[in-house]
Design an enzyme around this catalytic site. Structure first.
Site, short mmCIF file in Angstrom:
data_model
loop_
_atom_site.label_atom_id
_atom_site.label_comp_id
_atom_site.label_asym_id
_atom_site.label_seq_id
_atom_site.Cartn_x
_atom_site.Cartn_y
_atom_site.Cartn_z
CG HIS A 8 41.44 43.37 45.25
ND1 HIS A 8 41.26 44.08 46.24
CD2 HIS A 8 40.89 43.43 44.13
CE1 HIS A 8 40.49 45.02 45.68
NE2 HIS A 8 40.15 44.39 44.55
CG HIS A 18 34.23 42.36 40.36
ND1 HIS A 18 34.95 43.25 39.34
CD2 HIS A 18 34.15 43.38 41.07
CE1 HIS A 18 34.84 44.50 39.46
NE2 HIS A 18 34.40 44.76 40.94
#
Length: 131
Positions: A8, A18
């Site tokens: 992921h 992120h």
């Protein structure tokens, strides 16, 4: 034969979204994947598109895998526009937009990857995208 891995969150990501979330996994597993000859790593999570040159331990390495960060399929949050730096040496291409990719394995030694933009970034657009 091709060895393709999918997970992921990307290990190599120069977008501001992120940042570093998968660093522990990269440190624990990157050598294992390199030693087993992984060719391509598919990831998502970051709402932008980025393709790397073959990379290992942060350096361009002809024997390392190519990372395809494909978190740009579209979502309600919009694309992640800010990139955190000028492109690192391992980045081949990056873009804050939505698109779709197709990987075709021609034979045991040749593959073709095509990515097509389906919407462009626009900081003043809803969801940062202009369809």
């Amino acid at each position: 034969p091709w060895l393709i891995v999918m997970f992921h969150a990307p290990w190599y990501n120069s977008n501001s979204g992120h940042v570093g979330e998968s660093e522990l996994m990269r440190r624990d597993m990157e050598t294992l994947l390199y030693e087993h000859g992984v060719d391509i790593i598919l990831c998502g999570h970051v709402h932008a598109y980025e393709r790397t040159h073959p990379v290992y331990k942060g350096c361009v390495n002809d024997c390392g895998p190519v990372y395809l960060n494909l978190g740009d399929g579209g979502n309600r949050e919009g694309a992640y526009i800010p990139w955190r730096m000028s492109p690192p040496a391992w980045t081949a291409f990056r873009e804050s937009s939505f698109g779709v990719g197709m990987l075709t394995l021609r034979n045991e030694t040749h593959a073709f990857y095509n990515w097509t933009r389906s919407a462009c970034e626009g900081a003043n657009e809803p969801g940062h995208m202009n369809f």
